[in-house]
Write an enzyme that holds these catalytic residues in place. Structure first.
Site, PDB file in Angstrom:
ATOM      1  N   LYS A 177      19.470 -11.074  25.733  1.00 54.71           N
ATOM      2  CA  LYS A 177      20.441 -12.005  26.295  1.00 54.71           C
ATOM      3  C   LYS A 177      19.739 -12.959  27.266  1.00 54.71           C
ATOM      4  O   LYS A 177      19.185 -12.528  28.267  1.00 54.71           O
ATOM      5  CB  LYS A 177      21.523 -11.256  27.075  1.00 54.71           C
ATOM      6  CG  LYS A 177      22.650 -12.186  27.515  1.00 54.71           C
ATOM      7  CD  LYS A 177      23.564 -11.550  28.535  1.00 54.71           C
ATOM      8  CE  LYS A 177      23.305 -12.013  29.928  1.00 54.71           C
ATOM      9  NZ  LYS A 177      23.470 -13.448  30.170  1.00 54.71           N
ATOM     10  N   GLY A 230      15.578 -10.730  36.977  1.00 57.91           N
ATOM     11  CA  GLY A 230      16.712 -11.397  37.625  1.00 57.91           C
ATOM     12  C   GLY A 230      16.797 -10.979  39.071  1.00 57.91           C
ATOM     13  O   GLY A 230      15.803 -10.542  39.663  1.00 57.91           O
ATOM     14  N   THR A 234      21.569  -7.512  40.820  1.00 57.34           N
ATOM     15  CA  THR A 234      21.838  -7.230  39.404  1.00 57.34           C
ATOM     16  C   THR A 234      20.963  -6.075  38.926  1.00 57.34           C
ATOM     17  O   THR A 234      21.417  -5.206  38.172  1.00 57.34           O
ATOM     18  CB  THR A 234      21.563  -8.470  38.530  1.00 57.34           C
ATOM     19  OG1 THR A 234      22.097  -9.617  39.173  1.00 57.34           O
ATOM     20  CG2 THR A 234      22.171  -8.339  37.156  1.00 57.34           C
ATOM     21  N   GLU A 252      12.159  -6.663  37.038  1.00 59.31           N
ATOM     22  CA  GLU A 252      11.420  -7.704  37.772  1.00 59.31           C
ATOM     23  C   GLU A 252      12.447  -8.465  38.592  1.00 59.31           C
ATOM     24  O   GLU A 252      13.258  -9.208  38.035  1.00 59.31           O
ATOM     25  CB  GLU A 252      10.723  -8.659  36.797  1.00 59.31           C
ATOM     26  CG  GLU A 252       9.699  -8.015  35.891  1.00 59.31           C
ATOM     27  CD  GLU A 252       8.482  -7.523  36.654  1.00 59.31           C
ATOM     28  OE1 GLU A 252       8.238  -8.023  37.762  1.00 59.31           O
ATOM     29  OE2 GLU A 252       7.802  -6.625  36.152  1.00 59.31           O
ATOM     30  N   CYS A 286      10.181 -17.293  40.976  1.00 58.07           N
ATOM     31  CA  CYS A 286      10.164 -16.062  41.776  1.00 58.07           C
ATOM     32  C   CYS A 286       8.879 -15.950  42.580  1.00 58.07           C
ATOM     33  O   CYS A 286       8.825 -15.210  43.556  1.00 58.07           O
ATOM     34  CB  CYS A 286      10.346 -14.853  40.876  1.00 58.07           C
ATOM     35  SG  CYS A 286       9.173 -14.820  39.512  1.00 58.07           S
ATOM     36  N   GLU A 415      16.485 -14.133  50.108  1.00 54.00           N
ATOM     37  CA  GLU A 415      15.970 -15.036  49.078  1.00 54.00           C
ATOM     38  C   GLU A 415      16.889 -16.251  48.939  1.00 54.00           C
ATOM     39  O   GLU A 415      18.089 -16.099  48.717  1.00 54.00           O
ATOM     40  CB  GLU A 415      15.884 -14.297  47.739  1.00 54.00           C
ATOM     41  CG  GLU A 415      15.210 -15.131  46.667  1.00 54.00           C
ATOM     42  CD  GLU A 415      15.168 -14.434  45.307  1.00 54.00           C
ATOM     43  OE1 GLU A 415      16.180 -13.832  44.918  1.00 54.00           O
ATOM     44  OE2 GLU A 415      14.115 -14.512  44.647  1.00 54.00           O
TER      45      GLU A 415
HETATM   46  P1  NDP Z   1      20.777 -12.713  37.831  1.00 50.70           P
HETATM   47  O1  NDP Z   1      20.397 -11.361  38.292  1.00 50.70           O
HETATM   48  O2  NDP Z   1      22.061 -13.272  38.288  1.00 50.70           O
HETATM   49  O3  NDP Z   1      20.812 -12.801  36.248  1.00 50.70           O
HETATM   50  C1  NDP Z   1      19.716 -12.421  35.440  1.00 50.70           C
HETATM   51  C2  NDP Z   1      20.232 -12.063  34.071  1.00 50.70           C
HETATM   52  O4  NDP Z   1      21.039 -10.884  34.175  1.00 50.70           O
HETATM   53  C3  NDP Z   1      21.121 -13.133  33.474  1.00 50.70           C
HETATM   54  O5  NDP Z   1      20.927 -13.157  32.087  1.00 50.70           O
HETATM   55  C4  NDP Z   1      22.494 -12.624  33.822  1.00 50.70           C
HETATM   56  O6  NDP Z   1      23.504 -13.121  32.993  1.00 50.70           O
HETATM   57  C5  NDP Z   1      22.313 -11.139  33.627  1.00 50.70           C
HETATM   58  N1  NDP Z   1      23.293 -10.305  34.309  1.00 50.70           N
HETATM   59  C6  NDP Z   1      24.121 -10.623  35.336  1.00 50.70           C
HETATM   60  N2  NDP Z   1      24.893  -9.566  35.672  1.00 50.70           N
HETATM   61  C7  NDP Z   1      24.542  -8.555  34.836  1.00 50.70           C
HETATM   62  C8  NDP Z   1      24.978  -7.202  34.687  1.00 50.70           C
HETATM   63  N3  NDP Z   1      25.918  -6.676  35.460  1.00 50.70           N
HETATM   64  N4  NDP Z   1      24.405  -6.453  33.725  1.00 50.70           N
HETATM   65  C9  NDP Z   1      23.420  -6.956  32.945  1.00 50.70           C
HETATM   66  N5  NDP Z   1      22.982  -8.228  33.030  1.00 50.70           N
HETATM   67  C10 NDP Z   1      23.525  -9.023  33.974  1.00 50.70           C
HETATM   68  O7  NDP Z   1      19.553 -13.645  38.218  1.00 50.70           O
HETATM   69  P2  NDP Z   1      19.459 -15.212  38.062  1.00 50.70           P
HETATM   70  O8  NDP Z   1      19.679 -15.584  36.642  1.00 50.70           O
HETATM   71  O9  NDP Z   1      20.294 -15.809  39.127  1.00 50.70           O
HETATM   72  O10 NDP Z   1      17.912 -15.453  38.365  1.00 50.70           O
HETATM   73  C11 NDP Z   1      17.406 -15.624  39.638  1.00 50.70           C
HETATM   74  C12 NDP Z   1      16.824 -14.336  40.161  1.00 50.70           C
HETATM   75  O11 NDP Z   1      15.818 -13.876  39.284  1.00 50.70           O
HETATM   76  C13 NDP Z   1      16.148 -14.518  41.500  1.00 50.70           C
HETATM   77  O12 NDP Z   1      16.508 -13.457  42.349  1.00 50.70           O
HETATM   78  C14 NDP Z   1      14.678 -14.455  41.159  1.00 50.70           C
HETATM   79  O13 NDP Z   1      13.863 -14.017  42.221  1.00 50.70           O
HETATM   80  C15 NDP Z   1      14.666 -13.487  40.035  1.00 50.70           C
HETATM   81  N6  NDP Z   1      13.455 -13.636  39.240  1.00 50.70           N
HETATM   82  C16 NDP Z   1      12.494 -12.672  39.300  1.00 50.70           C
HETATM   83  C17 NDP Z   1      11.311 -12.811  38.604  1.00 50.70           C
HETATM   84  C18 NDP Z   1      10.260 -11.741  38.631  1.00 50.70           C
HETATM   85  O14 NDP Z   1       9.351 -11.789  37.801  1.00 50.70           O
HETATM   86  N7  NDP Z   1      10.321 -10.768  39.526  1.00 50.70           N
HETATM   87  C19 NDP Z   1      11.041 -14.002  37.792  1.00 50.70           C
HETATM   88  C20 NDP Z   1      12.125 -14.949  37.788  1.00 50.70           C
HETATM   89  C21 NDP Z   1      13.291 -14.767  38.484  1.00 50.70           C
HETATM   90  P3  NDP Z   1      24.299 -14.490  33.329  1.00 50.70           P
HETATM   91  O15 NDP Z   1      23.429 -15.356  34.120  1.00 50.70           O
HETATM   92  O16 NDP Z   1      24.536 -15.027  31.986  1.00 50.70           O
HETATM   93  O17 NDP Z   1      25.536 -14.071  34.006  1.00 50.70           O
END
Ligand code: NDP
Length: 511
Positions: A177, A230, A234, A252, A286, A415
């Site tokens: 997804k 993400g 989450t 991650e 990130c 963050e």
């Molecule tokens: P989110 O945690 O909001 O979302 C990440 C993914 O998880 C999206 O596809 C989202 O879907 C999905 N998601 C949301 N809720 C759920 C759930 N309850 N169960 C399963 N999946 C779920 O992160 P963002 O998209 O806002 O991304 C930004 C974040 O990602 C920042 O905190 C950043 O630091 C982190 N990040 C970390 C990296 C690393 O390598 N450590 C690299 C890049 C980003 P949808 O958006 O469709 O609702």
């Protein structure tokens, strides 16, 4: 208007609900395509397809997987410009960045894991017992089964493929997804998978929201491993569901990375790189360094030069090749970043530059041609007159530098994930290590010094999964990638990722 479709069992299909969500273009604030509002019914179909494809796919040779993945590499390279343009429209990032970084990295991900799978070896142990008897132990690695891959919006195709490529190369089948905020290049990838003749069911892409689709993938009984990138919140929610089901987890998560600058650094290189490490992709990486600590003797010089360079960054239409900083990915995220700028002021911070949003439409020539919503077909050339929409309502924030805050105020602990950095002076190594380590996160840290001993000392003391010394985002895909503390669990990259998608079995033979 373009309707994105799910990719299940090798076909593009509509969601079971028949419902769609709006997909916004950050550069204009307009809806430009529709995303399937999928739910657990679609996830069930995808998991069924993945489970059905697993026996055959997991039995293919690494060479056969290599051939198919390299076909995909060729197709992504062929469509690089279309994909870069789509990524820029969907995410708001400058097209120059999508062209130079995002899409080439998706190519690199598939190429790297296509070849890596052919080099993964298993260990064997010559065991000598106390009585002189011997045994041979060897360890087999089998693909774990159906893997769930969930990725964020900031580097859409880059991070999506960073999970999918090792999973498929390892012999797993996948239910994936992408973020609902940036689904377009994942949709384009699904078409390329069909063209590359990836066997049906090996990769299934279900679009929709996290709470409906993401959590259904995590909770599905047939999904054996979850690879997630993400936010930390989450990640916690995913662990809450997956851990009692005893699934393998790679998380991650977020970061609040320190950038530590000593007075003996290579100044010009540090300055140019620090502008990049602060504001690339609107600060929505990130690995961006959002807390900048500068040794006191250098502080005033750095402050004045840094603010001058940051003020000169061109915030503009993501599709304009001259743009340095594009649009913020969504209205919701824009509001979050702006609320942190307000918080920084309340906490006593002084805004040195930026600190406000930008109405790009005000800067647009009156005679500029309007870009009708959703009217520019993917792949079409972008005449300059079509770049700008006088009625633009995109989400733009001027790159912002703040000083005068303590290392432990909320602005410096939480963050923000946008074009906002703080700068703070320090006097000693111990002091700055204390500041750097004072957050709950530990993803990456950047260090600028020409003192080799100090560089090693500091690298060992910093609580983070990655330390860049005199560089930033210099990636070697073989290295372990991931964070400590609240920045995650497990490592991606190299053989680590292939091992994650396999289950080990030790075989012991007494001789
Ligand atoms: P989110 O945690 O909001 O979302 C990440 C993914 O998880 C999206 O596809 C989202 O879907 C999905 N998601 C949301 N809720 C759920 C759930 N309850 N169960 C399963 N999946 C779920 O992160 P963002 O998209 O806002 O991304 C930004 C974040 O990602 C920042 O905190 C950043 O630091 C982190 N990040 C970390 C990296 C690393 O390598 N450590 C690299 C890049 C980003 P949808 O958006 O469709 O609702």
């Amino acid at each position: 208007m373009l309707k994105i479709e799910n990719y299940i069992g090798g076909e593009l299909v509509t969601p079971a609900s028949g419902e769609y969500l709006d997909n916004f273009e950050p550069g204009t604030g307009d809806v430009y395509s529709l995303i399937p509002d999928s739910d657990d019914r679609d996830v069930n179909l995808a998991a069924d397809a993945a489970r059905a494809a697993f026996p055959a796919w997991s039995s293919t040779s690494p060479e056969a997987r290599f051939e198919i993945l390299m076909r995909l590499v060729g197709l992504i390279e062929r469509d690089l410009e279309d994909l870069a343009r789509a990524e820029s429209i969907d995410n708001g990032k400058p097209i120059s960045l999508a062209r130079a970084v995002d899409i080439p990295r998706a190519v690199a991900n598939f190429r790297f894991y296509a070849t890596a799978a052919m080099h993964l070896s298993n260990e064997s142990y010559d065991t000598v017992r106390p009585d002189g008897g011997r045994a041979i132990n060897y360890t087999l690695r089998h693909p774990i089964g159906v893997a769930g891959c969930i990725s964020p919006w900031n580097l859409p195709l880059y991070l999506f493929t960073w999970k999918i490529a090792p999973a498929i190369a390892a012999g797993c089948t996948v239910v994936a997804k992408p973020s609902e905020v940036t689904p377009m290049t994942a949709f384009m990838l699904s078409k390329l998978c069909i063209e590359a003749e990836l066997p049906p069911g090996v990769l299934n892409i279900v679009h929709g929201t996290g709470p409906k689709v993401g959590s259904a993938i995590v909770a599905h009984k047939d999904v054996a491993a979850i690879s997630f990138t993400g936010g930390t919140k989450t990640g916690e929610e995913i662990a809450r569901i997956a851990a009692p089901m005893l699934k393998k987890l790679s998380l991650e998560l977020g970061g609040k990375n320190p950038n530590i600058i000593f007075a003996d650094c290579n100044y010009e290189e540090m300055l140019a790189t620090t502008v990049r490490s602060s504001f690339s992709n609107q600060g929505e990486i990130c690995l961006c360094g959002s807390r900048i600590f500068v040794e006191r003797p250098l502080y005033e010089r750095f402050k004045s030069d840094f603010v001058a360079r940051v003020s000169a960054l061109k915030v503009g239409d993501p599709l304009d090749s001259a743009t340095d900083v594009g649009a913020i990915v969504s209205k919701q995220h824009f509001d979050k970043i702006m609320s942190y700028i307000e918080l920084a002021k309340q906490e006593g911070g002084t805004i040195l530059c930026g600190g406000h949003s930008i109405d790009l439409s005000a800067e647009m020539p009156i005679e500029a041609e309007t870009r009708p919503v959703g009217s520019v077909p993917l792949g079409a050339p972008t005449p300059h007159s079509a770049l700008r929409n006088p009625h633009s309502n995109g989400w733009y924030i001027q790159p912002t530098v703040i000083e005068g805050l303590s290392h432990d105020c909320r602005t410096n602990l939480e963050e923000i994930f946008g074009p906002v950095v703080t700068i703070m002076p320090f006097d000693t190594e111990d002091e700055v290590i204390g500041y750097a380590n004072s957050v709950r996160y530990g993803l990456s840290a950047t260090l600028w010094t020409e003192n080799l001993s100090r560089a090693h000392r500091m690298a060992a003391a910093l609580e983070s999964g990655i330390v860049w010394i005199n560089c930033w985002l210099l990636r070697d895909l073989r290295t372990p990638f991931g964070g400590v503390k609240d920045s995650g669990v497990g490592r991606e990259g190299g053989f680590e990722a292939l091992r994650f998608f396999t289950e080990e079995k030790n075989v012991c033979i007494k001789i």
